[in-house]
Design a protein around this motif. Structure first.
Motif, PDB file in Angstrom:
ATOM      1  N   VAL A   1       0.910  -1.326  -0.191  1.00 34.37           N
ATOM      2  CA  VAL A   1       0.007   0.062  -0.016  1.00 34.37           C
ATOM      3  C   VAL A   1       1.000   1.243   0.132  1.00 34.37           C
ATOM      4  N   CYS A   2       1.820   1.083   0.666  1.00 35.55           N
ATOM      5  CA  CYS A   2       2.510   2.518   0.967  1.00 35.55           C
ATOM      6  C   CYS A   2       3.781   2.654   0.000  1.00 35.55           C
ATOM      7  N   HIS A   3       4.320   1.667  -0.637  1.00 36.23           N
ATOM      8  CA  HIS A   3       5.416   1.588  -1.503  1.00 36.23           C
ATOM      9  C   HIS A   3       4.943   0.680  -2.749  1.00 36.23           C
ATOM     10  N   PRO A   4       3.707   0.976  -3.364  1.00 33.81           N
ATOM     11  CA  PRO A   4       3.628   0.112  -4.436  1.00 33.81           C
ATOM     12  C   PRO A   4       4.290  -0.093  -5.776  1.00 33.81           C
TER      13      PRO A   4
ATOM     14  N   ALA B   1      -1.402   6.346   4.272  1.00 29.43           N
ATOM     15  CA  ALA B   1      -1.362   6.429   2.989  1.00 29.43           C
ATOM     16  C   ALA B   1      -2.831   6.222   2.468  1.00 29.43           C
ATOM     17  N   VAL B   2      -3.851   5.738   3.036  1.00 23.90           N
ATOM     18  CA  VAL B   2      -5.113   5.562   2.546  1.00 23.90           C
ATOM     19  C   VAL B   2      -5.806   6.811   2.676  1.00 23.90           C
ATOM     20  N   LEU B   3      -5.594   7.990   3.637  1.00 22.55           N
ATOM     21  CA  LEU B   3      -6.138   9.339   3.696  1.00 22.55           C
ATOM     22  C   LEU B   3      -5.669  10.228   2.491  1.00 22.55           C
ATOM     23  N   LYS B   4      -4.461   9.737   1.841  1.00 22.80           N
ATOM     24  CA  LYS B   4      -4.163  10.262   0.789  1.00 22.80           C
ATOM     25  C   LYS B   4      -4.762  10.206  -0.393  1.00 22.80           C
ATOM     26  N   ILE B   5      -5.434   8.829  -0.542  1.00 25.63           N
ATOM     27  CA  ILE B   5      -6.024   8.497  -1.636  1.00 25.63           C
ATOM     28  C   ILE B   5      -7.386   9.223  -1.831  1.00 25.63           C
TER      29      ILE B   5
ATOM     30  N   SER C   1     -10.030   8.388  -4.292  1.00 21.14           N
ATOM     31  CA  SER C   1     -11.091   7.802  -4.959  1.00 21.14           C
ATOM     32  C   SER C   1     -11.459   6.725  -4.113  1.00 21.14           C
ATOM     33  N   MET C   2     -12.622   6.516  -4.227  1.00 21.25           N
ATOM     34  CA  MET C   2     -13.400   5.296  -3.319  1.00 21.25           C
ATOM     35  C   MET C   2     -12.939   3.911  -3.865  1.00 21.25           C
ATOM     36  N   THR C   3     -12.484   3.929  -5.120  1.00 22.00           N
ATOM     37  CA  THR C   3     -12.246   2.503  -5.667  1.00 22.00           C
ATOM     38  C   THR C   3     -10.997   2.299  -5.160  1.00 22.00           C
ATOM     39  N   GLY C   4     -10.133   3.361  -4.881  1.00 17.03           N
ATOM     40  CA  GLY C   4      -8.845   3.099  -4.043  1.00 17.03           C
ATOM     41  C   GLY C   4      -8.909   2.726  -2.737  1.00 17.03           C
ATOM     42  N   HIS C   5     -10.095   3.244  -1.923  1.00 21.08           N
ATOM     43  CA  HIS C   5     -10.265   3.038  -0.526  1.00 21.08           C
ATOM     44  C   HIS C   5     -10.652   1.501  -0.569  1.00 21.08           C
TER      45      HIS C   5
END
Length: 325
Positions: free
Chosen positions: A126-129, A224-228, A230-234
């Motif tokens: 998640v953090c370093h894709p 990292a999620v808070l920076k995404i 789109s809902m798809t990414g979440h």
């Protein structure tokens, strides 16, 4: 080793659920079904992960180890429990009791460390894709898996060493369905406060430290999620990490109840039902939790079924041609 008022050759009596005789038959049926499902589901994951090249990734490599651990862990206790529930034999030798205690601690400790490794894998994904494949190199994955097994083995050696040399006496019956630390300590002839303190420290290290590491990894994942946007990414992150978090909560919650509470407040009756959870229910639920919404595993299973169907179809066609000739 331990010393009894009578010879060790008579062994120990596992009381199991005989103090609730009306529950023994329902428990026997319930546990037999769950054990069968555990064997089938975990073997399915291991087989699919080995046969399908698309599943040759770090997460499925670790999931294979988790499935193998669940298979071994539940098998170290459940067959003995089923024999106990059937009323055929409620005894276990002292050596067999220590061996069961050691094996269960080894497998449980290995799973505790492996869940940390799987959290690190999710953190890297998640953090370093962009660097995930570089970070989770096959050599690192193998090293982390070996570290998990070594950690579990060291934990078992320490705790078994502390318990196995306590002098035991009195009635040699264990109010449990397998040899677990709290009930073994209750058979000790001498003051166990020093041993309990040492066991608490060992248990805290193997339980609290992994939980702290897992929470640390998920704190970074949450950032990292808070920076995404789109809902798809979440949803993708939730699907990636949700299964692992649920398994962590189920496994660590029940283990902490058993190993991190004062022995004086430990309830043998409650302990038996909690132990049922992490020896029978959790190993069966883990494969379902990881595969229920896992499209990769579903596709792999569908491919294997189609492949088997096609192979059978070809064989039947060849038989038909042979018979027509």
């Amino acid at each position: 080793m331990g010393t009894f008022n009578t010879s060790l050759g008579e062994g120990l009596i596992l009381v199991g659920f005989s103090d609730w005789p009306h529950l023994e038959l329902p428990f026997f049926t319930f546990i037999s079904v769950f054990y069968s499902l555990t064997l089938f589901s975990n073997l399915t994951i291991i087989t699919l992960s080995q046969l399908d090249l698309r599943l040759h990734t770090p997460i499925y490599f670790f999931l294979c180890h988790l499935s193998f651990l669940d298979l071994c862990y539940t098998t170290s206790t459940v067959p003995q429990l089923l024999i106990n529930l059937s009323g055929l034999d409620r005894t276990i030798s002292y050596g067999g009791c220590v061996a069961q205690f050691f094996i269960a601690l080894t497998l449980g400790g290995t799973e505790w460390v492996l869940l940390v490794v799987m959290a690190f894998d999710r953190y890297a994904a998640v953090c370093h894709p962009l660097h995930y494949t570089t970070i989770m190199h096959p050599l690192l994955c193998q090293s982390l898996a070996i570290t998990s097994w070594v950690g579990g083995l060291l934990n078992a050696l320490i705790q078994t060493g502390l318990v196995a040399y306590l002098p035991l006496c009195g009635l040699h019956s264990l109010n449990h369905f397998f040899c677990e630390m709290p009930v073994l300590l209750k058979l000790a002839c001498e003051d166990t406060r020093g041993t309990e303190a040492n066991l608490f420290v060992a248990g805290a290290i193997i339980l609290v430290v992994p939980v702290a590491l897992i929470l640390g990894f998920y704190a970074h994942i949450a950032q990292a999620v808070l920076k995404i946007k789109s809902m798809t990414g979440h949803r993708k992150v939730l699907g990636t990490c949700g299964s692992h978090l649920l398994v962590v909560c189920l496994f660590y919650g029940s283990a902490m109840y058993t190993y991190l509470q004062p022995m004086g407040s430990y309830s043998e009756s409650e302990g038996k039902f909690v132990a049922l959870f992490y020896t029978v229910i959790s190993p069966m639920l883990n494969p379902l939790i990881y595969t229920l919404k896992n499209k990769d595993v579903k596709r792999a299973l569908r491919r294997r079924i189609l492949h088997i169907s096609e192979s059978e179809g070809k064989i039947n066609c060849e038989k038909c041609l042979f018979q027509s000739q």
